[in-house]
Every structure is written in C-alpha cells, then in structure tokens.
Design an enzyme around this catalytic site. Structure first.
Site, mmCIF file in Angstrom:
data_model
loop_
_atom_site.group_PDB
_atom_site.id
_atom_site.type_symbol
_atom_site.label_atom_id
_atom_site.label_comp_id
_atom_site.label_asym_id
_atom_site.label_seq_id
_atom_site.Cartn_x
_atom_site.Cartn_y
_atom_site.Cartn_z
ATOM 1 C CD GLN A 27 -3.059 -0.598 2.303
ATOM 2 O OE1 GLN A 27 -2.630 -0.296 3.408
ATOM 3 N NE2 GLN A 27 -4.348 -0.730 2.066
ATOM 4 C CE1 TYR A 54 1.459 -10.577 7.241
ATOM 5 C CE2 TYR A 54 3.005 -9.186 8.408
ATOM 6 C CZ TYR A 54 1.940 -10.048 8.419
ATOM 7 O OH TYR A 54 1.345 -10.393 9.617
ATOM 8 C CD1 TRP A 205 -3.251 -10.906 14.939
ATOM 9 C CD2 TRP A 205 -4.499 -9.740 13.489
ATOM 10 N NE1 TRP A 205 -4.135 -11.781 14.346
ATOM 11 C CE2 TRP A 205 -4.913 -11.101 13.446
ATOM 12 C CE3 TRP A 205 -5.133 -8.824 12.653
ATOM 13 C CZ2 TRP A 205 -5.929 -11.553 12.606
ATOM 14 C CZ3 TRP A 205 -6.157 -9.272 11.813
ATOM 15 C CH2 TRP A 205 -6.538 -10.616 11.798
ATOM 16 N NE ARG A 228 -6.740 -1.538 7.094
ATOM 17 C CZ ARG A 228 -5.935 -1.613 8.152
ATOM 18 N NH1 ARG A 228 -6.248 -2.398 9.152
ATOM 19 N NH2 ARG A 228 -4.825 -0.907 8.205
ATOM 20 N N GLY A 285 0.007 -0.601 12.970
ATOM 21 C CA GLY A 285 0.635 -0.276 11.697
ATOM 22 C C GLY A 285 0.429 1.197 11.403
ATOM 23 C CD GLU A 294 -4.444 9.092 16.713
ATOM 24 O OE1 GLU A 294 -5.573 8.902 17.218
ATOM 25 O OE2 GLU A 294 -4.273 9.319 15.503
ATOM 26 C CG ASN A 295 -1.575 4.125 16.636
ATOM 27 O OD1 ASN A 295 -2.719 4.404 16.946
ATOM 28 N ND2 ASN A 295 -1.255 3.703 15.421
#
Length: 336
Positions: A27, A54, A205, A228, A285, A294-295
């Site tokens: 992506q 992946y 996850w 998404r 991710g 932010e996360n």
C-alpha cells in the site's frame, strides 16, 4: 515507551509494537514506509513484527532496509512462516521441516540480519505432524537463527500440545499472536487462560478493529474514500464483520469515554487491549508517520475500572466472544 516481558520469558518488548502487514511493500511507497519505521524508533518502539508472506517478501525487505544501521541488540524483530511465498510451489508453504528451514533463511536474507528474536508459526498446519514442525523450530533456535518461538491464531489445545513438545525439546514457546480488540474477544475464554498457565504472552493484532474503533466509519454513510473498507487489497474483506450499522452506532458512543480520559478513539482502543494482563504488546501499523505518533500515546495508559465497565455496556451485543471461532483460523486445506 513502556516495556513488558514477552510471556514468562526474560525478553522485554515495547508494549506498542510496529507491524507492517498491510502497508510495507504494497500500500505504501518505500520511502513513506521508512519514515514510519523511523518515527516508531524515535518514539521508543523497539519491537517490529512482519512475515514472509506480506507482499510476498517485500515487507521484510522494506523493514530490513529501514532498520539498517540500528544497533541490532537494541531491537526485537519478529517474523512468521506458513503462508505461500515465492513462486508458490508445493513446498513453499506450511510448517514442514523443509519449508520452516528454508523459510527462516529467506526471511533472514530479506531482513538483512543474522537472527530474529521471535519466529512464529503463522497458522497451525493440520497437514504436517506437530512433532515435525516443533523439531524444525528447535533446529532453527539451536542454529542461532531465532531466539524464541511463537504461534499465531492457534487454539488453546494446539498451543498446549506445542508447548509440551517445546519443553521436551528445550526451546522457549513464549508468544501467541491473535486478533484482539474491544469488538473481537474470542481468545478471552480459552486461549488467554491457557497462555497464562503456560507462561505465553499475547502480541495482539488489529487492536483498532481494522480502523473501525477510530470512529471514522459512520452508520448509514458511505465509507471514507481510500479507507480500508473500500480497499480489498488493504483488508477490506477482514473489516466487513465490524461494519454493521448497529456496531458503528455503538462505537460512536465511545467518544465521550475517550474524551473524559483525554484520549483519541484510536488511543482508547490500543490502551484497552493493553489492560489485559496477558497481553505483552499491541501491534499497530501506519501509512503515515503521524499515525505512529498518535498510537504510541496509548503506552502506559491505565483505564479506570468504571470506564472499562462503561465500554462493555456501550458495545454490548456488538462484541464477538465465541471461543469456537478461534478454530476457524486453522486452514482446512493447503493454501495452494
């Protein structure tokens, strides 16, 4: 950043762990992916999760390049083996001895490292004897190519049998990587208690439920462009279970709870999974460096008991809890 032991092992990992399932090599352009990894490092993340499947190996290559020059001993790098890779030949899949031993060499080459800290079975392989798989993992560990072993989306019974073999072989099975979020709690009744008993920690996850728990999907409205839900390559199929209008309406009611705690919706979601004492890390991710920033603010957050109860009340029947659903992750046929 805050750090936790991975299960009962002595290794500590960052409780916010960077994962590149849907982004690197597919992506997101490589330079942006590198910026995201650099942002993770700058904000104290030391643990990075990927898999050979992946983007058919490209994700490992991008991650390895982004980490080049970092002190290897200061990082914890995780990867996985099971799904088809390369030309997708008959032995380019599963957990046979052949594929596990060839798989680790391919992953190390792409990552540009001599070893990974954690090598994980990406699914349970019902077509290979578990004894063969665990012996292959033991040989990987004894060769110095992996320090610890983990599994992903295995049932409690599968974990218990693998752990017993690991003990006999003298290797450390220390982690489980399931999907887990406020909306998807199928591991709580069986996988988590079994893991606690055996000293296995969860690296979870999709703690934000494929982005649904950010609150950006509104009931009765079109999905945001480029999200998404509109991108099959970006997990559009996996998100569908969370897109019912009732679920989305309930998610919107989490806003005041997050606001009272001084958190964004995404931070609340990540902090929520970290309240589970068996969770060693939450995988996040990013497609932009700002998302990493932010996360990471969810690290160290403690949600009061009354707020946790309020979350349960708000989500109610929108939560999926059936432990029988864990078994559905075990493929019923060979991938190719």
């Amino acid at each position: 950043m805050h750090f936790r032991h991975l299960g009962r092992s002595g290794m500590q990992i960052s409780e916010i762990t960077y994962g590149n399932w849907l982004t690197h090599g597919s992506q997101v352009e490589n330079d942006v992916a590198t910026q995201c990894v650099r942002a993770a490092l700058e904000h104290g993340i030391t643990s990075f999760d990927t898999a050979d499947v992946y983007a058919n190996g490209r994700a490992e290559e991008v991650l390895g390049a982004a980490l080049k020059g970092e002190r290897r001993e200061s990082l914890e790098i995780f990867t996985k083996v099971y799904w088809p890779v390369g030309p997708r030949g008959k032995n380019d899949q599963g957990l046979s001895r052949k594929h596990v031993l060839e798989g680790i060499d391919g992953s190390l080459r792409r990552l540009g490292t001599d070893y990974v800290d954690l090598y994980q079975a990406h699914r349970y392989d019902r077509f290979t004897p578990l004894e063969e798989t665990m012996q292959a993992f033991a040989d990987v560990v004894r060769a110095g190519k992996a320090l610890y072993i983990g599994v992903s989306e295995w049932t409690a019974d599968q974990i218990r049998r693998a752990h017993a073999l690991a003990v006999d072989l003298g290797i450390s099975l220390v982690s489980s990587q399931p999907q887990y979020s406020m909306l998807w709690r199928i591991v709580e009744d069986e996988v988590v208690p079994t893991s606690e008993e055996l000293g296995i920690g969860q690296i979870v996850w999709s703690p934000i439920a494929q982005g649904v728990l950010t609150g950006k999907y509104l009931p009765g409205e079109a999905w945001p462009e480029g999200s998404r839900a509109t991108d099959e390559k970006g997990g559009g199929d996996a998100i569908k279970r969370f897109l019912a209008d009732d679920t989305l309406a309930r998610v919107q009611k989490l806003r005041p709870i997050a606001g009272d705690l001084g958190l964004t919706m995404a931070q609340l979601a990540v902090a929520w999974v970290l309240q589970n004492r068996n969770v060693s890390a939450a995988l996040v991710g990013a497609s932009r460096p700002e998302q990493v920033e932010e996360n990471v603010k969810a690290a160290g957050v403690r949600i009061p008991a009354d707020a946790m109860a309020a979350i349960d009340d708000v989500l109610g029947e929108a939560v999926t809890r059936d432990p029988a659903l864990v078994a559905r992750s075990t493929p019923k046929r060979r991938p190719v």
